[in-house]
Scaffold this motif. Structure first.
Motif, short mmCIF file in Angstrom:
data_model
loop_
_atom_site.label_atom_id
_atom_site.label_comp_id
_atom_site.label_asym_id
_atom_site.label_seq_id
_atom_site.Cartn_x
_atom_site.Cartn_y
_atom_site.Cartn_z
N MET A 124 0.84 -1.18 0.00
CA MET A 124 0.00 0.00 0.00
C MET A 124 0.88 1.24 0.00
N GLY A 125 0.37 2.33 -0.61
CA GLY A 125 1.13 3.56 -0.64
C GLY A 125 0.80 4.39 -1.86
N ASP A 126 1.59 5.44 -2.06
CA ASP A 126 1.42 6.35 -3.19
C ASP A 126 2.21 5.82 -4.37
N PHE A 127 1.54 5.22 -5.34
CA PHE A 127 2.21 4.68 -6.52
C PHE A 127 2.33 5.72 -7.63
N ASN A 128 1.61 6.85 -7.48
CA ASN A 128 1.70 7.94 -8.46
C ASN A 128 1.41 7.44 -9.87
N SER A 129 0.46 6.51 -9.99
CA SER A 129 0.11 5.94 -11.29
C SER A 129 -1.32 5.43 -11.22
N PHE A 130 -1.83 5.03 -12.38
CA PHE A 130 -3.23 4.62 -12.48
C PHE A 130 -3.33 3.15 -12.88
N LEU A 131 -4.38 2.49 -12.37
CA LEU A 131 -4.70 1.13 -12.81
C LEU A 131 -5.79 1.12 -13.87
N SER A 132 -6.65 2.15 -13.87
CA SER A 132 -7.75 2.19 -14.83
C SER A 132 -8.03 3.63 -15.22
N ILE A 133 -8.80 3.78 -16.28
CA ILE A 133 -9.06 5.10 -16.85
C ILE A 133 -9.97 5.95 -15.97
#
Length: 245
Positions: free
Chosen positions: A1-10
């Motif tokens: 868990m955390g800030d990944f600074n990215s997206f998994l979906s639109i």
């Protein structure tokens, strides 16, 4: 868990330029390679905002061992507050008192509602990006949510609605047969009562079929009653010969 600074979906971004495949690619490859899926969450849908753009940059991911163990867990994203522009992520793992999610059941009477086709078309037409399997899963999830809203807001408690519509129709019919004027909306009232009556019939017919499929093959009283009924139905009571005897 955390800030990944990215997206998994639109749909993990609101406002600003739309999410591109390039922005999702690294996160999706990472999650797929490690066998990780997004843990169900509550509270804030997005975890970061600058006032104009909101995004889900913080994520709690779990692997297949977690899923097989069937932990009753969820992630809670709270409001950021004063010290940060990111939500605080709290993973609850001992929430045994929470009621389990109900399985989705398609109810046949939904198809009778005038908004059914529009709801399905509008939900399915929302553009999405990603792999075909992900797009199909996401579209099905969105459609389930839309159909649940339809049931909750417009079709739920069908017996009460059908009874009320029938009483309204009978009141109008009594007034008309007693010599009073026929109201302008009589056709609409009758159509509504017939539609709700048919929806109620389909609802209980589907429930009865579910009971039959669940209990017919078990060695229960229901099963033996069905056997007795079928034996009586299949019994040959009389035979008629060609000469009429």
């Amino acid at each position: 868990m955390g800030d990944f600074n990215s997206f998994l979906s639109i749909d993990e971004k609101k406002g600003g330029s739309p999410v591109t495949n390039h922005e999702m690619r690294d996160m999706q490859i990472f999650a797929q390679a490690c066998g990780l899926v997004d843990l169900r969450s509550i509270r804030c849908r997005f975890t970061w905002s600058n006032g104009n753009v909101s995004c889900k940059l913080d994520t709690a991911l779990v692997n297949s061992f977690w899923l097989m163990a069937d932990y009753d867990a969820y992630a809670e994203f709270t409001a950021p507050g004063c010290l940060s522009d990111h939500s605080c992520t709290i993973v609850h793992t001992l929430a045994k008192d929470r009621p389990p999610d109900k399985d989705f059941k398609f109810i046949n009477m939904w198809t009778l509602h005038e908004d059914f086709e529009k709801i399905v078309k509008d939900s399915w037409a929302v553009p999405m990006q990603g792999k075909a399997q992900y797009i199909l899963k996401a579209k099905m999830f969105r459609l389930k949510r839309c159909l649940r809203e339809l049931h909750k807001n417009k079709i739920g408690h069908i017996s009460e609605k059908a009874k009320k519509a029938k009483e309204e129709l009978e009141e109008v019919q009594r007034s008309s047969l007693d010599g009073g004027p026929t109201p302008m909306g009589y056709t609409h009232i009758r159509k509504k009562a017939n539609l709700l009556a048919e929806a109620e019939r389909q609802f209980y017919q589907q429930r009865a079929k579910n009971v039959y499929l669940k209990s017919a093959d078990k060695c229960t009283k229901f099963f033996h009653d069905m056997v007795k009924r079928n034996n009586k139905r299949n019994a040959i009571i009389t035979l008629k010969k060609r000469n009429g005897d």
